[in-house]
Design an enzyme around this catalytic site. Sequence first.
Site, PDB file in Angstrom:
ATOM      1  N   LYS A  29       0.845  -1.198   0.000  1.00  0.00           N
ATOM      2  CA  LYS A  29       0.000   0.000   0.000  1.00  0.00           C
ATOM      3  C   LYS A  29       0.881   1.249   0.000  1.00  0.00           C
ATOM      4  O   LYS A  29       2.074   1.185   0.332  1.00  0.00           O
ATOM      5  CB  LYS A  29      -0.917  -0.025   1.224  1.00  0.00           C
ATOM      6  CG  LYS A  29      -0.175  -0.041   2.558  1.00  0.00           C
ATOM      7  CD  LYS A  29      -1.112  -0.338   3.727  1.00  0.00           C
ATOM      8  CE  LYS A  29      -0.352  -0.366   5.042  1.00  0.00           C
ATOM      9  NZ  LYS A  29      -1.206  -0.791   6.160  1.00  0.00           N
ATOM     10  N   ARG A 120     -11.024  -0.031  14.428  1.00  0.00           N
ATOM     11  CA  ARG A 120     -10.807   0.829  13.259  1.00  0.00           C
ATOM     12  C   ARG A 120     -11.667   0.306  12.117  1.00  0.00           C
ATOM     13  O   ARG A 120     -12.607   0.938  11.694  1.00  0.00           O
ATOM     14  CB  ARG A 120      -9.305   0.809  12.934  1.00  0.00           C
ATOM     15  CG  ARG A 120      -8.830   1.813  11.958  1.00  0.00           C
ATOM     16  CD  ARG A 120      -7.316   1.786  11.801  1.00  0.00           C
ATOM     17  NE  ARG A 120      -6.816   0.557  11.192  1.00  0.00           N
ATOM     18  CZ  ARG A 120      -5.589   0.388  10.726  1.00  0.00           C
ATOM     19  NH1 ARG A 120      -4.698   1.371  10.822  1.00  0.00           N
ATOM     20  NH2 ARG A 120      -5.213  -0.738  10.180  1.00  0.00           N
ATOM     21  N   TYR A 238      15.508  30.761   6.735  1.00  0.00           N
ATOM     22  CA  TYR A 238      14.309  31.393   7.295  1.00  0.00           C
ATOM     23  C   TYR A 238      14.434  31.546   8.803  1.00  0.00           C
ATOM     24  O   TYR A 238      14.894  30.632   9.503  1.00  0.00           O
ATOM     25  CB  TYR A 238      13.087  30.532   7.012  1.00  0.00           C
ATOM     26  CG  TYR A 238      12.570  30.624   5.600  1.00  0.00           C
ATOM     27  CD1 TYR A 238      12.130  31.830   5.057  1.00  0.00           C
ATOM     28  CD2 TYR A 238      12.514  29.485   4.793  1.00  0.00           C
ATOM     29  CE1 TYR A 238      11.648  31.904   3.758  1.00  0.00           C
ATOM     30  CE2 TYR A 238      12.031  29.545   3.491  1.00  0.00           C
ATOM     31  CZ  TYR A 238      11.595  30.765   2.979  1.00  0.00           C
ATOM     32  OH  TYR A 238      11.115  30.834   1.713  1.00  0.00           O
ATOM     33  N   MET A 286      10.971  24.639   1.822  1.00  0.00           N
ATOM     34  CA  MET A 286      10.085  23.792   1.014  1.00  0.00           C
ATOM     35  C   MET A 286      10.866  22.930   0.027  1.00  0.00           C
ATOM     36  O   MET A 286      10.599  21.740  -0.127  1.00  0.00           O
ATOM     37  CB  MET A 286       9.076  24.662   0.258  1.00  0.00           C
ATOM     38  CG  MET A 286       8.037  23.851  -0.490  1.00  0.00           C
ATOM     39  SD  MET A 286       6.926  24.866  -1.476  1.00  0.00           S
ATOM     40  CE  MET A 286       6.053  25.769  -0.218  1.00  0.00           C
TER      41      MET A 286
END
Length: 343
Positions: A29, A120, A238, A286
């Site tokens: 997955k 769940r 930053y 980023m």
Amino acid sequence: MLVDLGAIVANWRDLSARHASGPVAGVVKADAYGLGAGPVARALAEAGCRHFFVAQFSEGLALRAALGAGPMIAVLGGFPPGADGGAGLTPVLNGPTDIAAARAAGLTGAILHVDTGMERLGLNAAELAAAGDLSALGLRYVMTHLACADEAGHPLTALQATRFAAARAALPGLPASFANSAGLFLGEEFASDLARPGCALYGINPTPGRPNPMRQVMRLLVPILQIRDIAPGTTVGYGAAWTAARPSRIATIAAGYADGYLRALSGRGTAFVEGQAAPLVGRVSMDLITLDVTDAPAAQVGGMAELIGPAQTPDHLAALAGTIGYEILTSLGARYRRRHSPA
Ligand SMILES: *Cc1c(COP(=O)(O)O)cnc(C)c1O
């Protein structure tokens, strides 16, 4: 990103050797925990793996296209309404509604998920009893999922074994699927007809607190874009969050939190350049990360800095970031090129 398919296959063989009661599936997955579901599943299938698990129907369709007909591909989240078994996928029935839908559609060959303590997905004991005679569904397996298998001696784990034994007794003759990665290290009570490891295939320690029995399977190498020399007292990045205490060389590399390198690793992670440690300085941006390469003279523009590898594993980074290795791997961004070495 270099993904060592041979190491993943070796991990699968190691886990298979631990599970004499039945075969070991590959849980692929979330794009095989970020490492590339198609190549990973193909390598496992070539090694003899016949059972795969994904989370979502769309992942199942993509995996079927990658693998072709043959192996079982089970969809843990079940089928969306209206989907049929046309692609040869195996739905997991997670509750009474799923059972009713399967009965109405005449769908057979599913996996029944019983809940034994996760709260769940899955039928609880009362729902299983209320479901009545399931023989017309031609179920393939009954499965459950462990909540605390990676915490040695957690009382819920033994309780789940007891509850699953009761569910199996109510479904005589139906093969069972029990252990995830950590469950494979718990002993006989957790053995079944099909184990379902994910993380251990990908080198995450299934026995936290003890030495990792699995091989590392990936290295994340990022190009160095620039190197600059700065004077003591100069700040980097930053928030001016880091100040050079000495004349320093700063390398800027082409990855950031948009690539899944968590901003929480600002000032904590270390990169390695030709084996030389280069600590992260300043905040993770980023798309960029800055490294102090003053003590890593091998660093040069156009060279590579290793962010994940044997010297700094996903588990290690996870500990620094306050998360788990799973999240480090599944966060690996789409901008990295995944190169798979042959198995
Ligand atoms: C993700 C998942 C697994 C695999 O778990 P690991 O801890 O990665 O081995 C097995 N079964 C189910 C139901 C899952 O959701």
